[in-house]
Scaffold this motif. Structure first.
Motif, PDB file in Angstrom:
ATOM      1  N   THR A  66     -25.278  -8.634  16.322  1.00 36.02           N
ATOM      2  CA  THR A  66     -25.028  -7.315  16.917  1.00 36.02           C
ATOM      3  C   THR A  66     -23.527  -7.078  16.969  1.00 36.02           C
ATOM      4  O   THR A  66     -22.861  -7.504  17.913  1.00 36.02           O
ATOM      5  N   PRO A  67     -22.949  -6.411  15.975  1.00 35.72           N
ATOM      6  CA  PRO A  67     -21.486  -6.248  15.901  1.00 35.72           C
ATOM      7  C   PRO A  67     -20.973  -5.109  16.771  1.00 35.72           C
ATOM      8  O   PRO A  67     -21.734  -4.252  17.220  1.00 35.72           O
ATOM      9  N   ASN A  68     -19.668  -5.117  17.004  1.00 35.98           N
ATOM     10  CA  ASN A  68     -18.994  -4.040  17.726  1.00 35.98           C
ATOM     11  C   ASN A  68     -18.029  -3.364  16.745  1.00 35.98           C
ATOM     12  O   ASN A  68     -16.932  -3.871  16.500  1.00 35.98           O
ATOM     13  N   PRO A  69     -18.415  -2.214  16.146  1.00 37.05           N
ATOM     14  CA  PRO A  69     -17.567  -1.585  15.127  1.00 37.05           C
ATOM     15  C   PRO A  69     -16.236  -1.082  15.673  1.00 37.05           C
ATOM     16  O   PRO A  69     -15.247  -1.031  14.940  1.00 37.05           O
ATOM     17  N   MET A 124     -14.408  -2.591  17.896  1.00 37.40           N
ATOM     18  CA  MET A 124     -13.529  -3.761  17.920  1.00 37.40           C
ATOM     19  C   MET A 124     -12.953  -4.014  16.527  1.00 37.40           C
ATOM     20  O   MET A 124     -11.754  -4.243  16.362  1.00 37.40           O
ATOM     21  N   ARG A 125     -13.809  -3.926  15.507  1.00 35.34           N
ATOM     22  CA  ARG A 125     -13.353  -4.149  14.131  1.00 35.34           C
ATOM     23  C   ARG A 125     -12.382  -3.061  13.700  1.00 35.34           C
ATOM     24  O   ARG A 125     -11.420  -3.317  12.971  1.00 35.34           O
ATOM     25  N   CYS A 126     -12.630  -1.814  14.125  1.00 35.02           N
ATOM     26  CA  CYS A 126     -11.744  -0.712  13.749  1.00 35.02           C
ATOM     27  C   CYS A 126     -10.355  -0.911  14.341  1.00 35.02           C
ATOM     28  O   CYS A 126      -9.340  -0.712  13.663  1.00 35.02           O
ATOM     29  N   ASN A 127     -10.292  -1.298  15.609  1.00 34.17           N
ATOM     30  CA  ASN A 127      -8.993  -1.547  16.233  1.00 34.17           C
ATOM     31  C   ASN A 127      -8.283  -2.719  15.558  1.00 34.17           C
ATOM     32  O   ASN A 127      -7.077  -2.678  15.319  1.00 34.17           O
ATOM     33  N   GLU A 128      -9.048  -3.759  15.260  1.00 29.70           N
ATOM     34  CA  GLU A 128      -8.461  -4.961  14.669  1.00 29.70           C
ATOM     35  C   GLU A 128      -7.951  -4.720  13.250  1.00 29.70           C
ATOM     36  O   GLU A 128      -6.813  -5.065  12.919  1.00 29.70           O
ATOM     37  N   ARG A 129      -8.783  -4.105  12.416  1.00 30.28           N
ATOM     38  CA  ARG A 129      -8.492  -4.062  10.987  1.00 30.28           C
ATOM     39  C   ARG A 129      -7.901  -2.740  10.497  1.00 30.28           C
ATOM     40  O   ARG A 129      -7.282  -2.699   9.444  1.00 30.28           O
ATOM     41  N   ILE A 130      -8.115  -1.667  11.261  1.00 27.40           N
ATOM     42  CA  ILE A 130      -7.606  -0.369  10.825  1.00 27.40           C
ATOM     43  C   ILE A 130      -6.395   0.053  11.664  1.00 27.40           C
ATOM     44  O   ILE A 130      -5.273   0.120  11.169  1.00 27.40           O
ATOM     45  N   LYS A 131      -6.596   0.300  12.955  1.00 24.16           N
ATOM     46  CA  LYS A 131      -5.528   0.879  13.774  1.00 24.16           C
ATOM     47  C   LYS A 131      -4.374  -0.083  14.041  1.00 24.16           C
ATOM     48  O   LYS A 131      -3.229   0.345  14.184  1.00 24.16           O
ATOM     49  N   PHE A 132      -4.668  -1.384  14.143  1.00 22.68           N
ATOM     50  CA  PHE A 132      -3.591  -2.316  14.473  1.00 22.68           C
ATOM     51  C   PHE A 132      -3.408  -3.389  13.404  1.00 22.68           C
ATOM     52  O   PHE A 132      -2.843  -4.434  13.662  1.00 22.68           O
ATOM     53  N   ALA A 133      -3.878  -3.114  12.213  1.00 28.67           N
ATOM     54  CA  ALA A 133      -3.583  -3.970  11.063  1.00 28.67           C
ATOM     55  C   ALA A 133      -3.100  -3.065   9.943  1.00 28.67           C
ATOM     56  O   ALA A 133      -1.899  -3.005   9.660  1.00 28.67           O
ATOM     57  N   ALA A 134      -4.004  -2.306   9.356  1.00 29.62           N
ATOM     58  CA  ALA A 134      -3.623  -1.421   8.245  1.00 29.62           C
ATOM     59  C   ALA A 134      -2.608  -0.375   8.673  1.00 29.62           C
ATOM     60  O   ALA A 134      -1.580  -0.165   8.019  1.00 29.62           O
ATOM     61  N   LEU A 135      -2.878   0.300   9.790  1.00 26.66           N
ATOM     62  CA  LEU A 135      -1.971   1.365  10.250  1.00 26.66           C
ATOM     63  C   LEU A 135      -0.622   0.802  10.669  1.00 26.66           C
ATOM     64  O   LEU A 135       0.433   1.302  10.263  1.00 26.66           O
ATOM     65  N   LEU A 136      -0.629  -0.234  11.482  1.00 29.80           N
ATOM     66  CA  LEU A 136       0.627  -0.816  11.952  1.00 29.80           C
ATOM     67  C   LEU A 136       1.430  -1.401  10.799  1.00 29.80           C
ATOM     68  O   LEU A 136       2.651  -1.248  10.736  1.00 29.80           O
ATOM     69  N   GLU A 137       0.730  -2.038   9.875  1.00 26.69           N
ATOM     70  CA  GLU A 137       1.416  -2.605   8.706  1.00 26.69           C
ATOM     71  C   GLU A 137       2.140  -1.520   7.919  1.00 26.69           C
ATOM     72  O   GLU A 137       3.300  -1.682   7.520  1.00 26.69           O
ATOM     73  N   LYS A 138       1.461  -0.394   7.704  1.00 18.59           N
ATOM     74  CA  LYS A 138       2.077   0.706   6.959  1.00 18.59           C
ATOM     75  C   LYS A 138       3.208   1.333   7.760  1.00 18.59           C
ATOM     76  O   LYS A 138       4.256   1.687   7.203  1.00 18.59           O
ATOM     77  N   ALA A 139       3.011   1.462   9.068  1.00 18.45           N
ATOM     78  CA  ALA A 139       4.045   2.057   9.921  1.00 18.45           C
ATOM     79  C   ALA A 139       5.332   1.232   9.884  1.00 18.45           C
ATOM     80  O   ALA A 139       6.433   1.772   9.749  1.00 18.45           O
TER      81      ALA A 139
END
Length: 374
Positions: free
Chosen positions: A94-97, A99-114
């Motif tokens: 039972t995943p928590n999407p 949590m994954r969005c914050n981890e991999r999109i908003k504070f990984a992909a987005l922060l990396e690009k920023a």
């Protein structure tokens, strides 16, 4: 500082950006396009990534007088969040999407690009706080408004990510205060309903959506002894703790309701039993990460007191935790719950706290109920 404000199109991100501007930062707004077909996503209060949200984000940036951009993260969102969600359910977890969005999109992909573009920090409308200890180490804490606190879904952030994270709503006393501030600032989203549920499931029917993505094969529903008590159309559609929709053909001996205790995808079997067996006393977690510098006990393997939380809006319970390694040498978090938690499922996230501080998190791999031990 040069700040990139993640603009979801909601009231929280708009006010957070406004506070960053008021604090004197050089702020640029960006809205993340997470779907190639945004018209298929939910509208109104149901989603957070719709065409309307993009328009609302643009209007907020225009009102604040800051530049506005839309960044296409749809491919990475599909791979890291949507596909992961499907794969986890297919494996009986039972995943928590979010949590994954914050981890991999908003504070990984987005922060990396920023950071690559020269920004110093990413600003979001999350209700949480970043503090520094006496040695200058960054820590993640709960927000003042515990009713809106979102530190649970940020428990995946690392020390390096916390150094570049800004949460201007940390001091907000209530959501009503934030809405009133938005109205005073003339932001059109002041009365916009909050988003909720899973943004990429258009009608909120998770089971129906999964049925189109995962092959559902009929199988057996059994009790703890392995005796068949019913059938199902696909084990992947069930969740631990579920009571409704089981359609059991054989009633329990005591006549009491039965609940989903376990999902066994390899056997295509759903295990049901009495409610008391849903109360878990021990959790074992994999994919462990620490929000800031780990406390000393993490390195020594000693037990430490903490509070454990397994749902975004769940109540934390007292626990004692320690680190071990599994048979392959990978780190494993063991959490012994002083007060048992009901309906803990593999795939969920356990987040540990000491006071208001988030210590870290792990993905639940297994949970045990002492009531089930002979």
């Amino acid at each position: 500082m040069k700040v990139l404000a993640a603009m979801s199109g909601g009231v929280d991100s708009a006010v957070a950006a406004a506070r960053a501007v008021e604090a004197g930062h050089e702020v640029v707004g960006v809205h993340l396009a997470l779907s190639r077909m945004p018209g298929t996503l939910r509208t109104g209060s149901r989603g957070c990534c719709t065409i309307e949200d993009s328009t609302d984000a643009w209007k907020a940036c225009e009102k604040l007088g800051i530049p506005y951009y839309v960044w296409d993260f749809s491919e990475r969102f599909k791979e890291d969040v949507v596909d992961d969600f499907i794969a986890e359910y297919a494996a009986g977890r039972t995943p928590n999407p979010c949590m994954r969005c914050n981890e991999r999109i908003k504070f990984a992909a987005l922060l990396e690009k920023a950071l690559a573009l020269g920004f110093d920090a990413v600003c979001t409308g999350h209700y949480a706080r970043v503090d520094q200890d006496a040695d200058g180490n960054y820590e993640l804490h709960r927000a003042n408004d515990w009713a809106k606190d979102q530190s649970y879904v940020l428990g995946v952030l690392t020390h390096e990510q916390l150094k570049h994270s800004m949460f201007p709503l940390a001091d907000a006393q209530t959501k009503a205060e934030v809405r009133a501030e938005a109205e005073r600032r003339g932001l059109s989203v002041a009365k916009k309903p909050d988003s909720h549920d899973i943004c990429f499931i258009s009608d909120g029917d998770t089971r129906g959506w999964l049925a189109e993505k995962i092959e559902m094969t009929p199988g057996e529903i059994v009790d703890q002894s392995g005796a068949k008590v019913g059938t199902h159309e696909g084990a992947n559609a069930f969740t631990v703790g579920q009571r409704r929709g089981l359609k059991l053909g054989t009633p329990a001996a005591d006549g009491k309701p039965r609940f989903v205790l376990e999902i066994r995808p390899k056997e295509n079997t759903v295990v049901v039993g009495p409610e008391q067996l849903l109360a878990m006393d021990e959790i074992r977690g994999i994919k462990v990460s620490w929000a800031g510098e780990p406390i000393a006990e993490v390195h020594s393997g000693a037990e430490f007191d903490c509070m454990a939380q397994v749902r975004a809006h769940g109540d934390p319970v007292p626990a004692r935790a320690h680190m071990i390694t599994d048979d392959e040498g990978a780190p494993l978090l063991v959490v012994n719950l002083i007060d048992p938690l009901r309906g803990v499922a593999p795939g969920q996230t356990v987040v540990l706290y000491q006071g208001t501080r988030v210590l870290g998190q792990a993905t639940i791999d297994a949970a045990r109920s002492l009531a089930s031990v002979d």
